[in-house]
Structures are given as structure tokens and as C-alpha cells.
Design a protein around this motif. Structure first.
Motif, short mmCIF file in Angstrom:
data_model
loop_
_atom_site.label_atom_id
_atom_site.label_comp_id
_atom_site.label_asym_id
_atom_site.label_seq_id
_atom_site.Cartn_x
_atom_site.Cartn_y
_atom_site.Cartn_z
N ALA A 19 -0.30 -22.68 -20.79
CA ALA A 19 -1.66 -22.71 -20.25
C ALA A 19 -1.65 -22.92 -18.74
CB ALA A 19 -2.47 -23.80 -20.94
N ARG A 20 -0.76 -23.78 -18.26
CA ARG A 20 -0.69 -24.05 -16.83
C ARG A 20 -0.23 -22.81 -16.06
NH1 ARG A 20 2.92 -28.93 -14.12
NH2 ARG A 20 2.60 -28.34 -11.93
N LEU A 21 0.77 -22.13 -16.58
CA LEU A 21 1.26 -20.93 -15.90
C LEU A 21 0.23 -19.82 -15.92
CD1 LEU A 21 4.94 -20.84 -17.19
CD2 LEU A 21 4.22 -21.11 -14.82
N LEU A 22 -0.42 -19.62 -17.07
CA LEU A 22 -1.40 -18.56 -17.18
C LEU A 22 -2.61 -18.85 -16.30
CD1 LEU A 22 -2.15 -15.91 -18.53
CD2 LEU A 22 -3.10 -17.21 -20.44
N GLY A 23 -3.12 -20.09 -16.36
CA GLY A 23 -4.28 -20.44 -15.55
C GLY A 23 -3.97 -20.41 -14.06
N GLY A 24 -2.81 -20.91 -13.67
CA GLY A 24 -2.44 -20.89 -12.27
C GLY A 24 -2.26 -19.48 -11.74
N THR A 25 -1.65 -18.62 -12.55
CA THR A 25 -1.46 -17.23 -12.12
C THR A 25 -2.78 -16.51 -11.97
OG1 THR A 25 0.72 -17.12 -13.16
CG2 THR A 25 -0.37 -15.04 -12.72
N LEU A 26 -3.68 -16.69 -12.92
CA LEU A 26 -4.99 -16.03 -12.82
C LEU A 26 -5.75 -16.52 -11.59
CD1 LEU A 26 -6.12 -16.01 -16.56
CD2 LEU A 26 -5.38 -14.06 -15.18
N THR A 27 -5.71 -17.82 -11.33
CA THR A 27 -6.38 -18.37 -10.15
C THR A 27 -5.73 -17.86 -8.87
OG1 THR A 27 -6.96 -20.37 -11.37
CG2 THR A 27 -7.09 -20.48 -8.97
N ALA A 147 0.32 -10.09 -24.27
CA ALA A 147 -0.95 -9.40 -24.50
C ALA A 147 -2.11 -10.19 -23.90
CB ALA A 147 -1.16 -9.20 -26.00
N LEU A 148 -2.08 -11.52 -24.06
CA LEU A 148 -3.14 -12.35 -23.50
C LEU A 148 -3.12 -12.28 -21.98
CD1 LEU A 148 -5.37 -14.44 -24.12
CD2 LEU A 148 -3.62 -16.21 -23.98
N ASP A 149 -1.94 -12.35 -21.42
CA ASP A 149 -1.77 -12.26 -19.97
C ASP A 149 -2.31 -10.94 -19.44
OD1 ASP A 149 -0.76 -12.05 -17.38
OD2 ASP A 149 1.32 -11.87 -18.01
N THR A 150 -1.92 -9.83 -20.07
CA THR A 150 -2.36 -8.51 -19.62
C THR A 150 -3.85 -8.32 -19.82
OG1 THR A 150 -0.18 -7.63 -20.22
CG2 THR A 150 -1.93 -6.04 -19.86
N GLY A 151 -4.37 -8.77 -20.95
CA GLY A 151 -5.79 -8.59 -21.23
C GLY A 151 -6.69 -9.37 -20.30
N THR A 152 -6.27 -10.58 -19.92
CA THR A 152 -7.12 -11.41 -19.06
C THR A 152 -7.12 -10.95 -17.61
OG1 THR A 152 -5.28 -12.97 -18.82
CG2 THR A 152 -6.95 -13.49 -20.47
N GLN A 153 -6.25 -10.01 -17.26
CA GLN A 153 -6.28 -9.50 -15.89
C GLN A 153 -7.63 -8.88 -15.55
OE1 GLN A 153 -2.93 -7.23 -14.32
NE2 GLN A 153 -1.71 -7.91 -16.05
N GLY A 154 -8.25 -8.28 -16.56
CA GLY A 154 -9.56 -7.69 -16.30
C GLY A 154 -10.60 -8.70 -15.85
N SER A 265 -10.63 -4.28 -22.40
CA SER A 265 -9.22 -4.60 -22.24
C SER A 265 -8.91 -6.00 -22.75
CB SER A 265 -8.83 -4.48 -20.76
OG SER A 265 -7.50 -4.87 -20.56
N PHE A 266 -9.79 -6.93 -22.44
CA PHE A 266 -9.59 -8.32 -22.88
C PHE A 266 -9.64 -8.41 -24.40
CE2 PHE A 266 -11.61 -12.49 -23.86
CZ PHE A 266 -10.52 -13.29 -23.53
N LEU A 267 -10.65 -7.78 -25.01
CA LEU A 267 -10.78 -7.84 -26.46
C LEU A 267 -9.63 -7.10 -27.15
CD1 LEU A 267 -14.63 -7.23 -26.75
CD2 LEU A 267 -13.41 -9.39 -27.02
N GLY A 268 -9.24 -5.96 -26.60
CA GLY A 268 -8.12 -5.23 -27.17
C GLY A 268 -6.83 -6.03 -27.11
N GLY A 316 -10.58 0.93 -22.37
CA GLY A 316 -10.19 -0.41 -21.95
C GLY A 316 -9.45 -1.14 -23.05
N ALA A 317 -9.87 -0.94 -24.30
CA ALA A 317 -9.24 -1.65 -25.42
C ALA A 317 -7.78 -1.27 -25.58
CB ALA A 317 -10.01 -1.34 -26.71
N PHE A 318 -7.42 -0.05 -25.18
CA PHE A 318 -6.03 0.40 -25.35
C PHE A 318 -5.22 0.26 -24.07
CE2 PHE A 318 -8.37 2.58 -28.72
CZ PHE A 318 -7.60 2.21 -29.81
N LEU A 319 -5.85 -0.13 -22.98
CA LEU A 319 -5.10 -0.34 -21.74
C LEU A 319 -4.08 -1.46 -21.91
CD1 LEU A 319 -4.68 0.17 -18.68
CD2 LEU A 319 -6.41 -1.60 -18.29
N THR A 320 -4.50 -2.56 -22.53
CA THR A 320 -3.59 -3.69 -22.71
C THR A 320 -2.39 -3.30 -23.58
OG1 THR A 320 -5.36 -5.29 -22.46
CG2 THR A 320 -3.39 -6.03 -23.61
N VAL A 321 -2.62 -2.53 -24.63
CA VAL A 321 -1.53 -2.09 -25.50
C VAL A 321 -0.51 -1.31 -24.68
CG1 VAL A 321 -0.93 -0.68 -27.50
CG2 VAL A 321 -3.07 -2.00 -27.48
#
Length: 406
Positions: A19-27, A147-154, A265-268, A316-321
Motif C-alpha cells: 500500500a505504501r509503495l502503490l500510494g507513494g508512486t501514484l502521488t 493489474a491494480l497498479d496499471t488500472g489505477t494509472q487512469g 481501465s480501472f474497472l477492467g 479502456g477496460a482492456f487497456l489494463t489487460v
């Protein structure tokens, strides 16, 4: 054989440091979405032209993309912390200096500062991808995290523009850029101070990293070339959204359509990451690119605003895949001691394609009937390259099977 049971994102996020790495990277990556718009708003708010502001914003994004492989190369030799921290400090200082130095310098000084700020953007995305095998050695959890990392980029491209525009309107563009700088520095500090990032070092070169696993190997180059089409589709989408807003006299469409695409993308990503899939990575790449192409085809019917907003969620749903599988393929094909650099080239490929797509769509903006076809053209290019070259034609990996990290 029954399918593997679903995994939960609670288990992924509950793993130490995830969670720390994902949140810090997104921020820390919010400046990627905020800085170009902040620069544009600062230029126009200071009496400059939209053309000059757009040029500076493009220079910032292009410099950031083109410098990715260099920063990935340095990470693979010096470690993440030695690259992230100096880059974040310089990037933040330059974003703050831009409006401060603007009144005292000409266009050359302003352009130089914008380019330098882009060049020093910390390579957090490539760094995070290199950390996942160490933080999550269990391949199913790592699959979900990717997948979570890629999807949350949007979400960056939804939250970032809204935040910087609100700050510029309520206060000033200079404050918006200062906030952008602060967020980038804070997020990078969160990542760089985690033990996995501090301790991360690539594996030394081994005999297995010979000609078959060079960054210039045919399968890996083919994958990077294919991803140009993905970026092209994303760049064309931005211009098409602006065109739709103009056609239907609804300004909000220019932001709503990209936001709907990012939401898809996020939901996918959430759906994709909860299971591991039996197909090989090569087949997943082809299926993902085919679905990505199919998602754009309904736009050729020129739907109205409401239908277009709903429809654009499909590709968008298939972009993450597609992108997540491309990262897995890169991980398998790249030399073990050059993974960060390989991820950086992947990011560069999408970024260059996006710049080309934006530029070409801008040139064709007056031909409104052609614009909806451009994203589909980019997706078709990706599918064609992947179908011919078949990069990643290997059995489905059950983790990083060719090298383990402890």
C-alpha cells in the motif's frame, strides 16, 4: 481442472509495503498529469499564447518520456534511491522556479526550465514494476498488484487535471505548480524511504542474459513497437474528446470522455487482477489487443455524447489487460540486470506513440469524421504487430520463473 480461486485485493494491499509503495508512486506521479496543464495555465494566465503554452507542456511530457531509459539504466546500476531522490528534488525545484524565473527570462529560458523539469521527473513507474517481484514473491498476488497498479494509472489523469485547474482558478497557476512540485517530492520520498526501494539492486549479469535476452532482441523490440499503437490510440482519444465537445457544444465532454476511458481501465484492471489466466503471455497479448481494437469500433458509428461516454469505457477496460501483460512479457524477455531499463523503454514506447497520435489527430481535427477512426487505427497496428511477431511466445509464467529474487 477447476479455475484457481479468486484472490482479494485486501490480501494484496495487506502485504507489507504494498500500500505504501502503490500510494507513494501514484502521488509522486501526479506531476505527470498536473505539470503540463499547470504550465499551460501559467503561460496563458501570464499573457502568453495558448500555442506557446501548449508547446511548453508538450516539451515537458516529451522530455520526461525520452529520458526514461536513461534513468532506468542508472537505476539498474546505482539503485533506486540514488536516482529517485535527486530527480525528485530537481524536478520540484524546477517546477517552482518556472513561474519565479518567467518574468525575468525570455522564451528560451522558460523553455529550458520546462525541458529540464521533464528530464528530471523521477522514474517511479519503472521502479515500482521492478520492485513487485521482491515485495510479492507469490505470483498470483503479484499478478493482482500489477493489474491494480496499471488500472489505477487512469486515476492520475482524472484527479491531476482537476486538482491543478481548481488550484489555478481559486488561487494562482504559480501555486498550482508549487503544489504539483510538493506532491511529486512527497510521493517520491514515501517510495524511496521504504526498505524494498532502499535495498533494491538488480541481479548481476548471468550467462542466461546473452543474445537471446538483450534489450535489442527481436521479440522485445517487436513488443515495444506494438505498444506505439496503444500510445497512438490514447493520444488520438484526447483530441477526439475535444472535437466531440466542440461538435456538441458541451465543454465537459473534453474531460468526461477521457475520464470514462480511465474509469473503464480501472474497472477492467480490478476484474483482470483477481484471477490468473491459463493462456500464454503471447496469447494474452493478442487477445488483449484484439479486445482493445474491438472496443474502439463502435465509435465509428459516430455515437452521441451519452452513448460515446458509455462506449469509450470498453477499450479502456482492456487497456489494463494489454499493458499488464506487456509488463509481464518484458520481465521474462529482458536481461535480469536490466529490468528497470526495459520497463523504461516500454513506457517510452507508449509515450512516443501518444505524442504522435496527439499530433496527427490535431492536424486532422477539422476532419471530424476521421477522428473516431484514429484510436482504432492505433489498436489495429498493435494487433497486427503482435500477431506477426508473437513476442512472449512462451508458457504462462508462474512467477519470475527464470530468476528468483529473495
Amino acid at each position: 481442472m477447476s479455475p484457481a480461486p479468486r484472490i482479494t485485493y485486501r490480501a494484496v494491499l495487506g502485504t507489507p509495503y504494498v500500500a505504501r509503495l502503490l500510494g507513494g508512486t501514484l502521488t509522486g506521479r501526479l506531476p505527470n498529469a498536473m505539470a503540463p496543464i499547470g504550465i499551460l495555465l501559467w503561460i496563458t494566465g501570464s499573457g502568453g499564447t495558448i500555442a506557446f503554452g501548449g508547446l511548453l507542456a508538450a516539451l515537458y511530457g516529451l522530455a520526461s518520456a525520452l529520458s526514461q531509459p536513461v534513468k532506468g539504466f542508472l537505476m539498474d546500476r546505482r539503485g533506486q534511491r540514488a536516482v529517485h531522490l535527486p530527480a525528485a528534488v530537481l524536478n520540484s525545484a524546477l517546477l517552482i522556479a518556472l513561474p519565479a524565473a518567467g518574468p525575468y527570462g525570455g522564451t528560451a529560458v522558460t523553455a529550458t526550465l520546462a525541458i529540464a523539469a521533464g528530464l528530471t521527473a523521477p522514474p517511479l513507474e519503472a521502479g515500482l514494476r521492478a520492485l513487485w517481484p521482491r515485495v510479492l514473491p507469490e505470483h498470483r498476488l503479484r499478478h493482482a498488484a500489477l493489474a491494480l497498479d496499471t488500472g489505477t494509472q487512469g486515476l492520475l489523469h482524472i484527479l491531476g487535471p482537476v486538482l491543478v485547474a481548481a488550484l489555478a482558478t481559486a488561487y494562482s497557476p504559480a501555486l498550482a505548480l508549487a503544489t504539483t512540485a510538493a506532491l511529486g517530492l512527497a510521493g517520491t520520498l514515501v517510495v524511496a524511504t521504504t526498505p524494498p526501494s532502499r535495498r533494491w539492486r538488480p541481479r548481476p549479469a548471468q550467462s542466461e542474459d546473452g543474445a537471446a535476452r538483450r534489450l535489442s532482441s527481436g521479440p522485445l523490440v517487436a513488443l515495444f513497437v506494438a505498444l506505439l499503437g496503444v500510445g497512438f490510440a490514447l493520444g488520438a482519444l484526447t483530441v477526439w474528446a475535444v472535437s466531440m465537445a466542440r461538435i456538441h457544444h458541451t465543454d465537459i465532454l473534453s474531460g468526461l470522455l477521457p475520464a470514462a476511458f480511465s474509469s473503464g481501465s480501472f474497472l477492467g484492471g480490478l476484474v483482470y487482477g483477481r484471477r490468473t489466466w491459463p493462456a500464454s503471455t503471447s496469447r494474452q497479448l493478442r487477445l488483449g489487443s484484439a479486445a482493445f481494437l474491438a472496443g474502439w469500433l463502435p465509435l465509428l458509428a459516430l455515437p452521441g455524447p451519452h452513448a460515446a461516454t458509455a462506449t469509450v469505457m470498453l477499450p479502456g477496460a482492456f487497456l489494463t489487460v494489454l499493458v499488464a501483460t506487456a509488463y509481464v512479457t518484458t520481465d521474462v524477455l529482458a536481461p535480469a540486470h536490466r529490468t528497470s531499463e526495459a520497463y523504461a523503454w516500454l513506457i517510452l514506447s507508449i509515450g512516443v506513440g501518444q505524442a504522435v497520435g496527439t499530433a496527427l489527430a490535431g492536424r486532422l481535427a477539422e476532419h471530424e469524421l476521421f477522428l473516431p477512426a484514429l484510436p482504432a487505427a492505433g489498436a489495429l497496428f498493435t494487433l497486427a504487430v503482435l500477431s506477426v511477431a508473437r513476442p512472449g511466445h512462451i508458457p504462462r509464467p508462474v512467477g519470475r520463473h527464470r530468476r528468483r529474487r529473495t
